[in-house]
Each structure stands twice: as C-alpha cells, then as structure tokens.
Design a protein around this motif. Structure first.
Motif, PDB file in Angstrom:
ATOM      1  N   ILE A   6       0.832  -1.206   0.000  1.00  0.00           N
ATOM      2  CA  ILE A   6       0.000   0.000   0.000  1.00  0.00           C
ATOM      3  C   ILE A   6       0.864   1.253   0.000  1.00  0.00           C
ATOM      4  O   ILE A   6       0.578   2.221  -0.707  1.00  0.00           O
ATOM      5  N   GLU A   7       1.951   1.218   0.774  1.00  0.00           N
ATOM      6  CA  GLU A   7       2.838   2.380   0.833  1.00  0.00           C
ATOM      7  C   GLU A   7       3.513   2.624  -0.515  1.00  0.00           C
ATOM      8  O   GLU A   7       3.668   3.771  -0.942  1.00  0.00           O
ATOM      9  N   GLU A   8       3.914   1.536  -1.198  1.00  0.00           N
ATOM     10  CA  GLU A   8       4.562   1.686  -2.504  1.00  0.00           C
ATOM     11  C   GLU A   8       3.598   2.267  -3.528  1.00  0.00           C
ATOM     12  O   GLU A   8       3.969   3.129  -4.338  1.00  0.00           O
ATOM     13  N   PHE A   9       2.354   1.801  -3.484  1.00  0.00           N
ATOM     14  CA  PHE A   9       1.376   2.333  -4.436  1.00  0.00           C
ATOM     15  C   PHE A   9       1.086   3.796  -4.140  1.00  0.00           C
ATOM     16  O   PHE A   9       0.898   4.604  -5.065  1.00  0.00           O
ATOM     17  N   GLY A  10       1.050   4.152  -2.872  1.00  0.00           N
ATOM     18  CA  GLY A  10       0.860   5.558  -2.504  1.00  0.00           C
ATOM     19  C   GLY A  10       2.013   6.414  -2.992  1.00  0.00           C
ATOM     20  O   GLY A  10       1.808   7.513  -3.524  1.00  0.00           O
ATOM     21  N   ALA A  11       3.250   5.901  -2.840  1.00  0.00           N
ATOM     22  CA  ALA A  11       4.427   6.629  -3.316  1.00  0.00           C
ATOM     23  C   ALA A  11       4.397   6.770  -4.838  1.00  0.00           C
ATOM     24  O   ALA A  11       4.703   7.837  -5.384  1.00  0.00           O
ATOM     25  N   PHE A  12       4.021   5.687  -5.520  1.00  0.00           N
ATOM     26  CA  PHE A  12       3.899   5.714  -6.983  1.00  0.00           C
ATOM     27  C   PHE A  12       2.907   6.791  -7.413  1.00  0.00           C
ATOM     28  O   PHE A  12       3.163   7.555  -8.358  1.00  0.00           O
ATOM     29  N   LEU A  18       7.375  15.660  -1.112  1.00  0.00           N
ATOM     30  CA  LEU A  18       6.256  14.755  -1.373  1.00  0.00           C
ATOM     31  C   LEU A  18       6.015  13.785  -0.224  1.00  0.00           C
ATOM     32  O   LEU A  18       5.043  13.030  -0.254  1.00  0.00           O
ATOM     33  N   LEU A  19       6.925  13.812   0.752  1.00  0.00           N
ATOM     34  CA  LEU A  19       6.841  12.914   1.910  1.00  0.00           C
ATOM     35  C   LEU A  19       6.927  11.454   1.470  1.00  0.00           C
ATOM     36  O   LEU A  19       6.214  10.587   1.975  1.00  0.00           O
ATOM     37  N   VAL A  20       7.818  11.205   0.504  1.00  0.00           N
ATOM     38  CA  VAL A  20       8.062   9.854   0.011  1.00  0.00           C
ATOM     39  C   VAL A  20       9.472   9.455   0.404  1.00  0.00           C
ATOM     40  O   VAL A  20      10.446  10.097   0.005  1.00  0.00           O
ATOM     41  N   ALA A  21       9.600   8.407   1.200  1.00  0.00           N
ATOM     42  CA  ALA A  21      10.900   7.958   1.674  1.00  0.00           C
ATOM     43  C   ALA A  21      11.642   7.200   0.572  1.00  0.00           C
ATOM     44  O   ALA A  21      11.168   7.067  -0.556  1.00  0.00           O
TER      45      ALA A  21
END
Length: 262
Positions: free
Chosen positions: A39-45, A115-118
């Motif tokens: 879910i986190e990866e899709f949010g980052a994408f 973007l708050l993406v780690a």
C-alpha cells in the motif's frame, strides 16, 4: 459535404480513441499494482506520478499549443516557413526542458522529501523527470501529426505507448520483481520508444533553422496558456498531496485507486 463530415468524424474518433487508450491502460494495470505493490509503494507511486504531471506542465510551457496556433498563420505553400517554425519550437523546447529538467533531477532528494516519500523516493523522482523530459520533446512531433491531419499515425503512436506499457510494466513488476521502480523504468523506456517513433514520422519537418520572430510569437502564445495549465493541475491533482500531508500513504493509495476508476 458528406465526405468532409466523414473525414471530421474519422479524425475525431481516432483522436478520442488515442486518449481513451491512455486511460484504459492505466485502468487495466490497477490489479497488477494492488497485488504486487505494498500500500505504501502504491501511494508513493501515485504521488510521484502526480508530481510528474506537474513537471510536464512546467516543461511544456504551452509551446505545443502556441505552435499549433502559429502554424496556421502560414498557408500550405509556405512549406519552408512551416519547417522553420517546427525547428524553432523544437530547439526552444529542447533548451528550456534541459534546464528545467536538470533542476528537477538535481533536486530529486529535496522533491521526494516535499512529497513525503521515503527511499527510494529520490530515484523515483529522477526516473519520472527523465521520462517527462523525453515525453515533452515528443510533443512537437505529436502536434505536427495533428496539424498535418494524420490521425492514423497519431493513433499508432498512442497504440504503441499503450501496448508497450501493458507489456513492460507487468514484465518488470511481476516477472523481474522490480517493484515501484520497475513501473517508472518501464515508462521511461516506452517514452523513449514513442519519442523515436514520432521523430521518424516527422523528421522531414525539422532542420537546423531558427526564427526569432516565430520563437517570440510561439513563446508569447504558449505562456498565455501556461498559467491555466498549472492551475488546472492544482485543481485536479493537488488534493493527493494534502491527503498525504494530513494522513499517510495508505490513504493516498486508496484515494488513487478510486481516482483512476473515476
């Protein structure tokens, strides 16, 4: 009259089909994203993709729109003037895009923090930046195909992009397990292929010519549309950033799926 109406309908259908194909390919890939990304990866994408759309507006500068407007100031007998115009727009777009894309690429780490993406956010931003840069340059050839009334070739490029994405993204995502990085890598490869295809179809309209008069006219017309393009992005896509700011990537992912379907 009937022949003209049939021609207009055919062109309109092919252009609409080109746009529909881009939307459809994104919709078809949703099951791959949701099954093979966290879910986190899709949010980052989704967040980096949203940034990419903003960057595309920035690099575009409204020049393809200005080119179309300027193109029709010359009649069909002014072939050399039209070639000079196409070349002028291409060189302006090349220079400005190199500068702006370089700033984005060098600031990838800072942008990913905004973007708050780690991690690997900076790498994703860099991939997206290069893909948008290539796509921006191919905008001249696509505009040329429109004004030359070649919707079949325009649709062919759209089909090449759609089919390429549907093949490459699942391959890198599922077969090679590249994760979210693989999605952007696939998009970059397809952007390069489509750009080369567009250039081959319109190469005869480019040259090492430049017109300051055409350049000034195109830039002026393009910049008149540019603020509206940026504001359009703010209206349509900035809400995803606020979802991330006030909540988390899981909420961004849920919102992104709903938005794609809608």
């Amino acid at each position: 009259m009937l022949i003209h109406a049939r021609k207009v309908l055919t062109h309109s259908f092919l252009y609409a089909a080109s746009n529909a194909m881009a939307v459809a390919s994104g919709l078809v890939l949703i099951p791959f994203y949701t099954r093979h990304l966290s879910i986190e990866e899709f949010g980052a994408f989704s967040l980096v993709t949203t940034f990419g759309m903003f960057l595309m507006y920035v690099l575009d500068l409204g020049l393809p729109t200005g080119f179309v407007r300027r193109y029709y100031t010359y009649n069909s007998d002014d072939r050399m003037q039209r070639i000079r115009l196409a070349s002028t727009v291409f060189w302006i777009l090349l220079v400005t895009s190199v500068v702006l894309a370089s700033v984005s690429y060098a600031s990838a780490d800072y942008i990913s923090q905004m973007l708050l993406v780690a991690f690997p956010g900076a790498y994703l931003v860099q991939l997206m930046t290069v893909a948008v840069f290539v796509t921006t340059l191919s905008g001249v050839s696509q505009s040329l195909l429109r004004v030359l009334e070649q919707p079949g070739r325009f649709f062919g490029l759209a089909a090449l992009k759609g089919i390429g994405v549907l093949i490459m993204v699942p391959t890198l995502l599922v077969v090679y397990g590249r994760g979210v990085e693989g999605i952007f890598e696939a998009q970059l490869v397809i952007a390069v292929i489509v750009a080369i295809g567009g250039w081959l179809l319109t190469a005869r309209f480019y040259g090492f010519t430049f017109s300051a008069v055409d350049g000034r006219a195109v830039v002026t017309m393009g910049l008149l549309f540019w603020p509206a393009m940026i504001l359009n992005w703010v209206i349509d896509f900035s809400d995803m950033y606020f979802v991330r700011y006030f909540f988390d990537l899981e909420q961004v992912a849920i919102y992104a799926v709903a938005y794609k379907v809608a």
